[in-house]
Design a protein around this motif. Structure first.
Motif, PDB file in Angstrom:
ATOM      1  N   ARG A   1       0.844  -1.199   0.000  1.00 33.17           N
ATOM      2  CA  ARG A   1       0.000   0.000   0.000  1.00 33.17           C
ATOM      3  C   ARG A   1       0.876   1.243   0.000  1.00 33.17           C
ATOM      4  O   ARG A   1       1.997   1.243   0.519  1.00 33.17           O
ATOM      5  N   LEU A   2       0.349   2.322  -0.557  1.00 35.19           N
ATOM      6  CA  LEU A   2       1.010   3.613  -0.509  1.00 35.19           C
ATOM      7  C   LEU A   2      -0.030   4.666  -0.149  1.00 35.19           C
ATOM      8  O   LEU A   2      -1.074   4.781  -0.801  1.00 35.19           O
ATOM      9  N   PHE A   3       0.270   5.420   0.923  1.00 33.26           N
ATOM     10  CA  PHE A   3      -0.642   6.448   1.414  1.00 33.26           C
ATOM     11  C   PHE A   3       0.047   7.813   1.328  1.00 33.26           C
ATOM     12  O   PHE A   3       1.262   7.920   1.506  1.00 33.26           O
TER      13      PHE A   3
ATOM     14  N   PRO B   1      -6.238   7.733  12.624  1.00 31.40           N
ATOM     15  CA  PRO B   1      -5.647   6.385  12.595  1.00 31.40           C
ATOM     16  C   PRO B   1      -5.422   5.913  11.165  1.00 31.40           C
ATOM     17  O   PRO B   1      -6.259   6.103  10.283  1.00 31.40           O
ATOM     18  N   LEU B   2      -4.267   5.262  10.959  1.00 27.06           N
ATOM     19  CA  LEU B   2      -3.901   4.738   9.641  1.00 27.06           C
ATOM     20  C   LEU B   2      -3.865   3.216   9.630  1.00 27.06           C
ATOM     21  O   LEU B   2      -4.508   2.582   8.797  1.00 27.06           O
ATOM     22  N   VAL B   3      -3.077   2.627  10.539  1.00 24.00           N
ATOM     23  CA  VAL B   3      -2.934   1.180  10.612  1.00 24.00           C
ATOM     24  C   VAL B   3      -2.792   0.784  12.079  1.00 24.00           C
ATOM     25  O   VAL B   3      -2.455   1.620  12.933  1.00 24.00           O
TER      26      VAL B   3
ATOM     27  N   LEU C   1      -7.129   4.293   3.843  1.00 21.14           N
ATOM     28  CA  LEU C   1      -7.733   3.874   2.577  1.00 21.14           C
ATOM     29  C   LEU C   1      -8.204   5.063   1.762  1.00 21.14           C
ATOM     30  O   LEU C   1      -8.196   5.028   0.525  1.00 21.14           O
ATOM     31  N   ASP C   2      -8.599   6.141   2.451  1.00 13.90           N
ATOM     32  CA  ASP C   2      -9.084   7.329   1.746  1.00 13.90           C
ATOM     33  C   ASP C   2      -7.966   8.059   0.998  1.00 13.90           C
ATOM     34  O   ASP C   2      -8.247   8.830   0.064  1.00 13.90           O
TER      35      ASP C   2
END
Length: 403
Positions: free
Chosen positions: A74-76, A93-95, A375-376
């Protein structure tokens, strides 16, 4: 924290009588880890730190973590996260998993008084400045600073710059310490450690708030957040001593360990916690043997998920992959990753030169799950960045509620 410190007015003997000018006793608080069998500090309050006049439950939006399934790198992009709020309640929160919750915050207002009763926190400041007021005293933080906040430390964040405070927040469910291999048997940083005690910034004087009653303090435990209305302001400590307290390490004071050939990620480790290791890749000399390949090989860390925050510099092993300043990559166990096409040959031309990149890494020994905020701001094309030619592999997001 294996480094004794003494601040303010304290008695000559621990657990001895220590009196104020009016003859009354100071109130001793023992703040210790692992059932008082590990690091501890003694704090001396003007008033009992236990007086509570009201209690209420604090409603907050539940944190939903979704399994990374189908299994994808994944790349955020943190530049797309919302701006505003404070450094405690404004965390996005991210992960996370059962050992850590990772958030990003872009704070422009002061936070409430807050106490995390679940585990230690590690905050990496990317941009902006702030004063962090704590029951131990205050600390000034700015770009490149790690702040370690021990479990149970009452504190608040006061942004001080014109720009918002942008920070990466690791909330653990354990205690954060330097790697054991950096320490002597008695707890001193030895000569092979990439940083040592003189690099740490600690509170140097007490922070005594004006007399104030009915002060709200948010307390987080595993089941939620509670607001205690305290009869007296918790910042009434005239002195303390011990080895359990907040401190700051700037990433520029981490001395990199380099070699003629590739050195594995453990040489970049800066902290550890239960089932977690924290590393930083700082500006350093690249591998200098003429036969070397001065970037990591394709690799599969079979026991860990790899979370990497790209803070500064030119990330030449990720050329053309959409990685930019403030990006975050997640490479899960089971996914083989490494340089993008063309990056290896390009890197060989840089043997013996310097890398100016700065990246912050978390490796976890349990899978990381995904929060909605991550995810956004995800780049769905990231999985194709190792492929030559047209992008043909769709990056499917997990179904809502999956996991």
């Amino acid at each position: 924290m294996p480094y004794f410190n003494r601040v303010g007015d304290v008695p000559a003997k621990r657990f001895s009588q220590f009196r104020q000018e009016d003859g009354s006793l100071y109130c001793t608080e023992v703040m210790g880890e692992e059932g008082f069998s590990s690091d501890m500090s003694l704090l001396f309050h003007r008033r009992p730190p236990t007086g509570i006049s009201a209690v209420r439950d604090v409603e907050r939006e539940p944190i939903t973590l979704t399994a990374n399934q189908p299994l994808l790198p994944r790349l955020f992009n943190t530049s797309q996260l919302k701006v505003g709020g404070d450094a405690v309640t404004g965390r996005q929160p991210l992960v996370g998993n059962d050992d850590v919750l990772v958030s990003f915050v872009i704070a422009d207002t002061e936070s409430p008084l807050y106490r995390n009763a679940v585990g230690d926190e590690l905050i990496f400041v990317h941009e902006g400045t702030a004063t962090v007021e704590t029951v131990f005293g205050f600390l000034e933080v700015g770009p490149g600073d790690y702040l370690v906040l021990p479990t149970g430390t009452t504190h608040r964040w006061l942004p001080t710059g014109a720009e918002p405070l942008r920070a990466l927040v690791f909330e653990t469910y354990s205690h954060i310490h330097p790697p054991k291999r950096y320490l002597s048997r008695y707890g001193q940083h030895h000569q092979e450690s990439p940083y040592f005690e003189m690099d740490l910034r600690r509170p140097t004087e007490p922070l005594i708030a004006p007399d104030e009653s009915d002060v709200d303090v948010l307390v987080r435990n595993r089941d939620g957040v509670t607001c205690y209305t305290m009869q007296h302001h918790p910042f009434d400590v005239v002195g303390w001593f011990g080895c359990n307290y907040p401190y700051v390490l700037n990433v520029a004071d981490f001395s990199p360990i380099t070699g003629s050939f590739h050195r594995p990620p453990p040489v970049h480790q800066v902290f550890e916690a239960h089932n977690l290791v924290f590393c930083n890749f700082v500006p350093r000399m690249l591998d200098y043997d003429p036969r070397a390949v001065p970037i990591p090989s394709y690799h599969s860390n079979v026991d860990s998920d790899e979370f990497l925050f790209y803070a500064e510099g030119n990330f030449f092993s990720r050329s053309g992959s959409g990685v930019e300043r403030g990006s975050i990559s997640l490479h899960p166990a089971g996914h083989i990753h490494g340089p993008q096409p063309g990056a290896v040959e390009k890197a060989i031309s840089r043997i013996g030169q310097r890398s100016e990149e700065l990246a912050i890494m978390l490796d976890t020994f349990r899978p990381l799950r995904l929060a909605n905020a991550a995810l956004d701001v995800e780049d769905p094309k990231y999985i194709t960045s190792w492929s030559r030619g047209p992008e043909t592999v769709p990056a499917a997001a997990p179904a809502p509620g999956q996991g």
